[in-house]
Design a protein around this motif. Structure first.
Motif, mmCIF file in Angstrom:
data_model
loop_
_atom_site.group_PDB
_atom_site.id
_atom_site.type_symbol
_atom_site.label_atom_id
_atom_site.label_comp_id
_atom_site.label_asym_id
_atom_site.label_seq_id
_atom_site.Cartn_x
_atom_site.Cartn_y
_atom_site.Cartn_z
ATOM 1 N N ARG A 151 0.890 -1.176 0.000
ATOM 2 C CA ARG A 151 0.000 0.000 0.000
ATOM 3 C C ARG A 151 0.912 1.204 0.000
ATOM 4 O O ARG A 151 1.286 1.708 1.041
ATOM 5 N N GLU A 240 7.062 0.607 6.548
ATOM 6 C CA GLU A 240 6.423 1.682 5.782
ATOM 7 C C GLU A 240 5.587 1.126 4.642
ATOM 8 O O GLU A 240 6.060 0.299 3.852
ATOM 9 N N ASP A 241 4.356 1.585 4.552
ATOM 10 C CA ASP A 241 3.500 1.334 3.387
ATOM 11 C C ASP A 241 3.289 -0.141 3.062
ATOM 12 O O ASP A 241 3.332 -0.554 1.897
ATOM 13 N N ASP A 264 3.409 4.630 9.199
ATOM 14 C CA ASP A 264 2.039 4.969 8.766
ATOM 15 C C ASP A 264 1.077 4.941 9.936
ATOM 16 O O ASP A 264 0.096 5.682 9.957
ATOM 17 N N ASN A 445 2.261 15.806 7.766
ATOM 18 C CA ASN A 445 2.919 14.645 7.172
ATOM 19 C C ASN A 445 3.893 14.065 8.184
ATOM 20 O O ASN A 445 4.568 14.812 8.902
ATOM 21 N N ASN A 446 3.993 12.738 8.168
ATOM 22 C CA ASN A 446 4.864 12.099 9.161
ATOM 23 C C ASN A 446 6.338 12.481 9.018
ATOM 24 O O ASN A 446 7.143 12.142 9.878
HETATM 25 O O1 LIG Z 1 4.753 9.240 2.649
HETATM 26 C C1 LIG Z 1 3.959 10.140 2.995
HETATM 27 O O2 LIG Z 1 3.970 11.265 2.504
HETATM 28 C C2 LIG Z 1 2.996 9.846 4.116
HETATM 29 C C3 LIG Z 1 2.832 8.405 4.285
HETATM 30 O O3 LIG Z 1 3.537 7.766 5.028
HETATM 31 C C4 LIG Z 1 1.870 7.695 3.432
HETATM 32 O O4 LIG Z 1 1.022 8.324 2.808
HETATM 33 O O5 LIG Z 1 1.976 6.469 3.363
#
Ligand SMILES: O=C([O-])CC(=O)C(=O)O
Ligand SMILES: [Mg+2]
Length: 548
Positions: A151, A240-241, A264, A445-446
């Protein structure tokens, strides 16, 4: 902290090592000593002159994707210059190496691919992942950012094309918090992809298969985590993601036994909490009295809710009372107990109410003071929705956090609320001028959290990352928005000051870790001086490296 040219790395090999290459900045003495004579044009340039040339190249590019490609290649040629450029103007360059341009870059990652960076660990390496990780040329890796690509941003499953994200996130550890780049390692776990269009693309660079069943994925991830701990014992794993359910499952599995966090879930939660703390300072109201409505009930909604519950508990509410202040809706309607599709994590926010898919009706019933969008449904906060929030609240808090398509733009939020909205989005919107006032929309934003957290973890080496530390990160950020900024509706510090902000956050987090027995290194006398002593500076070493 910059590495001198290694003895033995001479001539063309030195020019081809991005961590040591100085290109036209090699002095005449260095050129003579290291076999570089004749390999460079005559002029010896300063780093500043090199930055100027890069700026001109970038100006000449037709769009930001081309600028991304150029900067990626620059990082492959000359790391010092790359970071010098980024750190010279973060408000200009962060949106290129990171969101929003990074999203475009990920979509076409296999097509714009030039050369490898980081590591690709595929399902086919099962049984030998530790051996594979030892192929990485640096022994003391201190932070790995790892994705499956399941994702990526709001782009869904894009398999190994997601590798742009760990690369970009880790570049921000350095550009925004001065974490030494050699300590970072981006990793793509190639588990295949559900994305049939990508699997059919002849240029796609990953495994052409569906992801494995969950039990097999769990085994693979377990082997990866154990391998990281064996090969890089001091390393923090930044998830992440990943696909939302995987993100939640692995965070739950590892957070109490491995130094790790999920950006996230926890990073997004912390930056959202920070914005809410600032917004509530402006409104002079406690968090524990707010009612919060989420549009979206995925991993970031759940991560943020869970953190809000902890923060409300800190203000004296019980867990049940705090959860009762949070309502969620997603594409399948209100999260309520008769829904059969809810996960255990969602179920704790399922409060008895008639099923509905009507956001406006839900706002009328719940009367939230805070509306948060993590739905990926761009435009979902219509004029009616924003106006309703503004009818119920003197200063409605509206955070459309979806990336890249926000639930409403800054201009819409201010226009539809008569300029009363306290607004932040996941992407950066330009300033909005309205009736003589200029509004500065914040970017929730993180990247306001993970670089500073990363630097603190790099310095203090905790064994685990706790929720309390994540809440402290939110306060550390919120406390850096001064009264003048608050008066302009700014909920976050300006991006142009990101480095100073993140270093200040890191100092406070390190202090917290020392105070709470979490750090595993001796407490220094002066935490700020100690942290600043280990930060990366994009500069060519003045002192002449040893003769080869
Ligand atoms: O990456 C970004 O800008 C924020 C984030 O973690 C995401 O949307 O998955
Ligand atoms: Mg993310």
């Amino acid at each position: 902290m910059n590495k001198p040219a290694r003895p033995g790395l001479l001539g063309a090999a030195l020019l081809n090592d991005p961590a040591r290459n100085r290109d036209t900045a090699f002095t005449e003495a260095e050129r003579r000593a290291w076999g570089l004579e004749g390999l460079l044009p005559t002029q010896v340039e300063t780093l500043e002159r090199q930055v100027e040339r890069v700026g001109r190249h970038l100006d000449a590019k037709p769009d930001d994707l081309e600028r991304y490609i150029y900067l990626a290649a620059l990082g492959d040629r000359n790391e010092t210059l790359f970071y010098k450029v980024l750190m010279s103007d973060p408000a200009r360059y962060v949106p290129i190496v990171y969101a929003p341009t990074l999203g475009e870059a990920c979509k076409s990652f296999s097509h714009i691919y030039r050369r490898p960076r980081g590591m690709y660990v595929s399902l086919e390496m099962r049984g030998r992942i530790a051996r594979v990780l030892r192929n990485w040329p640096v022994a003391d890796v201190r932070v790995i950012c790892v994705t499956t690509g399941g994702r990526i941003l709001g782009l869904g499953d894009i398999g190994v094309n997601g590798m742009g994200i760990p690369i970009g996130k880790l570049q921000l550890y350095t550009a925004c918090a001065a974490v030494p780049p050699q300590a970072t390692l981006p990793v793509q776990l190639d588990i295949g992809t559900t994305n049939a269009a990508l699997r059919a693309d002849p240029l796609y660079l990953g495994l052409r298969r569906e992801p494995p069943p969950q039990a097999d994925l769990d085994d693979f991830v377990e082997e990866f985590v154990a391998a990281v701990q064996a090969v890089f014992p001091a390393c923090c794993i930044h998830f992440e993601d990943w696909k939302g359910t995987d993100a939640i499952r692995y965070l739950a599995r590892y957070r109490d036994r491995v130094l790790c966090y999920n950006d996230d879930i926890q990073g997004t939660a912390a930056v959202t909490l920070a914005g809410l703390i600032t917004a509530l300072r402006i409104r002079e109201a406690p968090l524990s009295e707010q009612r919060v409505l989420f549009l979206g009930a995925g991993s970031s909604a759940l991560g943020t809710s869970d953190l809000l519950v902890r923060a409300m508990q800190a203000e004296g509410l019980s867990e049940a009372e705090a959860r009762g202040r949070i309502t969620m809706m997603d594409a399948d309607g209100l999260v309520e107990p008769t829904r059969a599709d809810l996960s255990a994590e969602q179920r704790v926010y399922a409060h008895p109410a008639a099923p509905t898919r009507d956001l406006a009706a839900t706002i009328r019933r719940v009367r939230p003071s805070i509306l948060i969008g993590v739905s990926t449904a761009g435009g979902a906060f219509t004029r009616e929705i924003v106006a309703l929030m503004a009818e119920i609240n003197e200063r409605p808090v509206i955070f459309p956090l979806s990336i890249p398509h926000a639930e409403c733009t800054a201009e819409q939020a201010y226009a539809w609320s008569d300029g009363r909205a306290l607004y932040a989005a996941g992407v950066q919107f330009p300033e909005v001028a309205r009736g003589g006032a200029v509004f500065r929309p914040g970017q929730a934003n993180n990247f306001y959290i993970f670089p500073g957290l990363g630097l603190a973890v790099y310095a203090a080496r905790p064994r685990l990352i706790t929720d309390a530390l994540i809440i402290e990160a939110a306060h550390a950020l919120a406390d850096q928005v001064d009264a003048a900024a608050q008066a302009r509706g700014m909920l976050y510090p300006p991006q142009s000051q990101i480095l100073a902000v993140q270093i200040t956050s890191a100092c406070r987090l390190a202090e917290y870790m020392f105070d709470h027995g979490m750090a595993t290194v001796p407490r220094p006398e002066n935490i700020r001086a100690w942290i600043e002593g280990m930060t990366y500076e994009p500069a060519y070493d003045e002192d002449a490296p040893p003769e080869p």
